[in-house]
Each structure stands twice: as structure tokens, then as C-alpha cells.
Design a protein around this motif. Structure first.
Motif, PDB file in Angstrom:
ATOM      1  N   GLN A  52       0.804  -1.227   0.000  1.00 39.24           N
ATOM      2  CA  GLN A  52       0.000   0.000   0.000  1.00 39.24           C
ATOM      3  C   GLN A  52       0.839   1.281   0.000  1.00 39.24           C
ATOM      4  O   GLN A  52       0.671   2.170   0.831  1.00 39.24           O
ATOM      5  CB  GLN A  52      -0.979   0.007   1.175  1.00 39.24           C
ATOM      6  N   GLU A  53       1.733   1.388  -0.971  1.00 37.26           N
ATOM      7  CA  GLU A  53       2.554   2.588  -1.123  1.00 37.26           C
ATOM      8  C   GLU A  53       1.809   3.631  -1.960  1.00 37.26           C
ATOM      9  O   GLU A  53       1.300   3.326  -3.026  1.00 37.26           O
ATOM     10  CB  GLU A  53       3.876   2.230  -1.819  1.00 37.26           C
ATOM     11  N   GLU A  54       1.755   4.871  -1.453  1.00 38.45           N
ATOM     12  CA  GLU A  54       1.115   5.959  -2.200  1.00 38.45           C
ATOM     13  C   GLU A  54       1.926   6.300  -3.447  1.00 38.45           C
ATOM     14  O   GLU A  54       3.137   6.127  -3.478  1.00 38.45           O
ATOM     15  CB  GLU A  54       0.989   7.210  -1.323  1.00 38.45           C
ATOM     16  N   ARG A  55       1.259   6.815  -4.424  1.00 33.01           N
ATOM     17  CA  ARG A  55       1.900   7.211  -5.679  1.00 33.01           C
ATOM     18  C   ARG A  55       2.559   8.577  -5.545  1.00 33.01           C
ATOM     19  O   ARG A  55       2.094   9.422  -4.768  1.00 33.01           O
ATOM     20  CB  ARG A  55       0.866   7.256  -6.802  1.00 33.01           C
ATOM     21  N   PRO A  56       3.605   8.824  -6.346  1.00 34.26           N
ATOM     22  CA  PRO A  56       4.270  10.137  -6.282  1.00 34.26           C
ATOM     23  C   PRO A  56       3.362  11.283  -6.729  1.00 34.26           C
ATOM     24  O   PRO A  56       3.537  12.417  -6.278  1.00 34.26           O
ATOM     25  CB  PRO A  56       5.475   9.980  -7.214  1.00 34.26           C
ATOM     26  N   CYS A  57       2.383  10.987  -7.555  1.00 35.41           N
ATOM     27  CA  CYS A  57       1.495  12.049  -8.040  1.00 35.41           C
ATOM     28  C   CYS A  57       0.542  12.553  -6.951  1.00 35.41           C
ATOM     29  O   CYS A  57      -0.152  13.540  -7.145  1.00 35.41           O
ATOM     30  CB  CYS A  57       0.718  11.575  -9.267  1.00 35.41           C
ATOM     31  N   ARG A  58       0.524  11.915  -5.786  1.00 35.01           N
ATOM     32  CA  ARG A  58      -0.294  12.400  -4.671  1.00 35.01           C
ATOM     33  C   ARG A  58       0.327  13.647  -4.028  1.00 35.01           C
ATOM     34  O   ARG A  58      -0.377  14.467  -3.454  1.00 35.01           O
ATOM     35  CB  ARG A  58      -0.442  11.333  -3.595  1.00 35.01           C
ATOM     36  N   THR A  59       1.668  13.752  -4.123  1.00 37.14           N
ATOM     37  CA  THR A  59       2.352  14.868  -3.465  1.00 37.14           C
ATOM     38  C   THR A  59       3.052  15.808  -4.449  1.00 37.14           C
ATOM     39  O   THR A  59       3.503  16.874  -4.046  1.00 37.14           O
ATOM     40  CB  THR A  59       3.400  14.344  -2.467  1.00 37.14           C
ATOM     41  N   ALA A  60       3.158  15.417  -5.698  1.00 42.65           N
ATOM     42  CA  ALA A  60       3.828  16.255  -6.711  1.00 42.65           C
ATOM     43  C   ALA A  60       2.994  16.234  -7.987  1.00 42.65           C
ATOM     44  O   ALA A  60       2.209  15.322  -8.209  1.00 42.65           O
ATOM     45  CB  ALA A  60       5.234  15.726  -6.984  1.00 42.65           C
ATOM     46  N   SER A  61       3.196  17.240  -8.819  1.00 41.91           N
ATOM     47  CA  SER A  61       2.439  17.289 -10.065  1.00 41.91           C
ATOM     48  C   SER A  61       2.913  16.174 -11.000  1.00 41.91           C
ATOM     49  O   SER A  61       4.040  15.700 -10.917  1.00 41.91           O
ATOM     50  CB  SER A  61       2.596  18.648 -10.735  1.00 41.91           C
ATOM     51  N   SER A  62       2.020  15.763 -11.879  1.00 36.41           N
ATOM     52  CA  SER A  62       2.351  14.711 -12.839  1.00 36.41           C
ATOM     53  C   SER A  62       1.743  15.052 -14.195  1.00 36.41           C
ATOM     54  O   SER A  62       0.800  15.835 -14.298  1.00 36.41           O
ATOM     55  CB  SER A  62       1.829  13.356 -12.356  1.00 36.41           C
ATOM     56  N   ILE A  63       2.290  14.441 -15.221  1.00 31.96           N
ATOM     57  CA  ILE A  63       1.778  14.644 -16.579  1.00 31.96           C
ATOM     58  C   ILE A  63       0.479  13.880 -16.756  1.00 31.96           C
ATOM     59  O   ILE A  63      -0.476  14.369 -17.333  1.00 31.96           O
ATOM     60  CB  ILE A  63       2.821  14.192 -17.620  1.00 31.96           C
ATOM     61  N   ALA A  64       0.457  12.661 -16.252  1.00 33.07           N
ATOM     62  CA  ALA A  64      -0.734  11.811 -16.369  1.00 33.07           C
ATOM     63  C   ALA A  64      -1.689  12.098 -15.221  1.00 33.07           C
ATOM     64  O   ALA A  64      -1.291  12.602 -14.163  1.00 33.07           O
ATOM     65  CB  ALA A  64      -0.322  10.345 -16.351  1.00 33.07           C
ATOM     66  N   GLU A  65      -2.926  11.739 -15.428  1.00 35.36           N
ATOM     67  CA  GLU A  65      -3.908  11.860 -14.361  1.00 35.36           C
ATOM     68  C   GLU A  65      -3.548  10.856 -13.270  1.00 35.36           C
ATOM     69  O   GLU A  65      -3.246   9.701 -13.547  1.00 35.36           O
ATOM     70  CB  GLU A  65      -5.305  11.553 -14.917  1.00 35.36           C
ATOM     71  N   CYS A  66      -3.589  11.299 -12.050  1.00 34.60           N
ATOM     72  CA  CYS A  66      -3.244  10.435 -10.925  1.00 34.60           C
ATOM     73  C   CYS A  66      -4.390   9.446 -10.680  1.00 34.60           C
ATOM     74  O   CYS A  66      -5.556   9.857 -10.598  1.00 34.60           O
ATOM     75  CB  CYS A  66      -2.986  11.272  -9.674  1.00 34.60           C
ATOM     76  N   PRO A  67      -4.076   8.156 -10.603  1.00 41.78           N
ATOM     77  CA  PRO A  67      -5.133   7.172 -10.319  1.00 41.78           C
ATOM     78  C   PRO A  67      -5.827   7.453  -8.991  1.00 41.78           C
ATOM     79  O   PRO A  67      -5.279   8.125  -8.113  1.00 41.78           O
ATOM     80  CB  PRO A  67      -4.373   5.840 -10.276  1.00 41.78           C
ATOM     81  N   ALA A  68      -6.991   6.901  -8.837  1.00 42.35           N
ATOM     82  CA  ALA A  68      -7.798   7.128  -7.638  1.00 42.35           C
ATOM     83  C   ALA A  68      -7.078   6.627  -6.384  1.00 42.35           C
ATOM     84  O   ALA A  68      -6.278   5.694  -6.454  1.00 42.35           O
ATOM     85  CB  ALA A  68      -9.132   6.406  -7.786  1.00 42.35           C
ATOM     86  N   PRO A  69      -7.362   7.249  -5.233  1.00 43.34           N
ATOM     87  CA  PRO A  69      -6.795   6.753  -3.975  1.00 43.34           C
ATOM     88  C   PRO A  69      -7.153   5.274  -3.788  1.00 43.34           C
ATOM     89  O   PRO A  69      -8.241   4.831  -4.130  1.00 43.34           O
ATOM     90  CB  PRO A  69      -7.483   7.618  -2.915  1.00 43.34           C
ATOM     91  N   GLY A  70      -6.191   4.523  -3.267  1.00 41.14           N
ATOM     92  CA  GLY A  70      -6.387   3.080  -3.118  1.00 41.14           C
ATOM     93  C   GLY A  70      -5.804   2.283  -4.276  1.00 41.14           C
ATOM     94  O   GLY A  70      -5.701   1.074  -4.204  1.00 41.14           O
ATOM     95  N   ASP A  71      -5.431   2.974  -5.358  1.00 40.38           N
ATOM     96  CA  ASP A  71      -4.717   2.339  -6.472  1.00 40.38           C
ATOM     97  C   ASP A  71      -3.238   2.566  -6.179  1.00 40.38           C
ATOM     98  O   ASP A  71      -2.670   3.588  -6.521  1.00 40.38           O
ATOM     99  CB  ASP A  71      -5.120   2.965  -7.806  1.00 40.38           C
ATOM    100  N   TRP A  72      -2.640   1.610  -5.496  1.00 39.17           N
ATOM    101  CA  TRP A  72      -1.305   1.768  -4.933  1.00 39.17           C
ATOM    102  C   TRP A  72      -0.213   1.748  -5.986  1.00 39.17           C
ATOM    103  O   TRP A  72      -0.409   1.287  -7.102  1.00 39.17           O
ATOM    104  CB  TRP A  72      -1.066   0.693  -3.870  1.00 39.17           C
TER     105      TRP A  72
END
Length: 158
Positions: A52-72
Motif C-alpha cells: 500500500q505505497e502511495e503514488r508520487p502524483c499524490r504529493t507532486a504534479s504529474s503529466i498523467a492523471e493520478c489514479p484514484a486513492p487506493g490504487d497503490w
């Protein structure tokens, strides 16, 4: 940069086309090699559920749309599928396998570039996919000897 986001999924489409050709050429062995990709994906999902590691796009901007919370994030499913596909394809057709390997590395790298995975996510994903697929390919090759093929169906696995 939209081409990077589309490119990752396009590579998976290329793998589907390669597997289609291999199934036509190798019949059941091609199908079973592709089924190994599904096994690798299932193992990946189990690991994601545990880590259950959070994605980097949760805390920084990303080019792609960040997947929904819970998509580890760990491991990268795209990388698992790419690594497993490349290994399975390589086990059946070496030249096509090298093309698949380059596509797998490119797909994995693109997940980091677009900001939805860390480097260790894609490295672990590639390794997991390769190892699971290699194990299945080894089992399939073990079943190929004539002494172990008492039926016509098993003989056709060759």
C-alpha cells in the motif's frame, strides 16, 4: 507529452498483437505463455494490497492523471505486465522477444516520466513480471520432451 501517456497503453496493445501471432504459431504454448502474464498481474495485485505505497502524483504534479486513492504504487502493474510479456514472448521467439524487451523497458520508464510511479516501483514490477513469466516458461519447456508426452495433446505443446 500526451504521447507518453498514450504510449504506455499502446505498448500493452503491441504485446497483445505479439501474443496473438504466437498463439497462432505455437497454439497452446503461446496461450499458456500469455496466461503467465495474468498470473504475474495477480501476484502484483496481492503485493500492492500488502504494501500500500502511495503514488508520487499524490504529493507532486504529474503529466498523467493520478489514479484514484487506493490504487497503490508498488509494484507498477504496467511494468509487471510488460516484463512478464517480454519474457513470455522471448521464451517463444527470441528476435521478437528482444523487441518486446525494449518495449517493456520503455513502458516502465514512461510510468516514472509521467509521474505515476517511483523508479523502484517499475524496477520491481519488471523483475516480478520477468521472474513469474520465466518460471512458467521453464515449466512449459520441461513438459516438451517426447518421453513426457503420452498423449497427442501434450505432444502438440511442442
Amino acid at each position: 507529452m500526451t504521447w507518453l501517456v498514450i504510449g504506455t497503453d499502446a505498448v500493452l496493445g503491441v504485446f497483445v498483437l505479439m501474443f496473438g501471432w504466437l498463439v497462432l504459431r505455437h497454439r497452446l504454448r503461446g496461450f499458456l505463455a500469455g496466461a503467465g502474464v495474468v498470473v504475474a498481474y495477480a501476484v502484483s495485485e496481492l503485493i500492492k494490497f500488502v504494501v500500500q505505497e502511495e503514488r508520487p502524483c499524490r504529493t507532486a504534479s504529474s503529466i498523467a492523471e493520478c489514479p484514484a486513492p487506493g490504487d497503490w504504487s508498488f509494484p507498477s502493474n504496467h511494468s509487471v505486465i510488460a516484463g512478464a510479456s517480454a519474457m513470455a514472448i522471448w521464451s517463444l521467439h527470441k528476435a521478437l522477444g528482444w523487441v518486446a524487451a525494449v518495449c517493456a523497458v520503455a513502458a516502465a520508464a514512461s510510468r516514472v516520466v509521467v509521474g505515476v510511479h517511483y523508479v523502484h516501483d517499475v524496477a520491481a514490477g519488471l523483475l516480478l513480471g520477468v521472474l513469474v513469466s520465466w518460471g512458467i516458461a521453464a515449466l512449459l519447456k520441461k513438459k516438451r520432451s517426447n518421453e513426457d508426452a503420452p498423449t497427442v495433446v501434450l505432444q502438440r505443446l511442442r
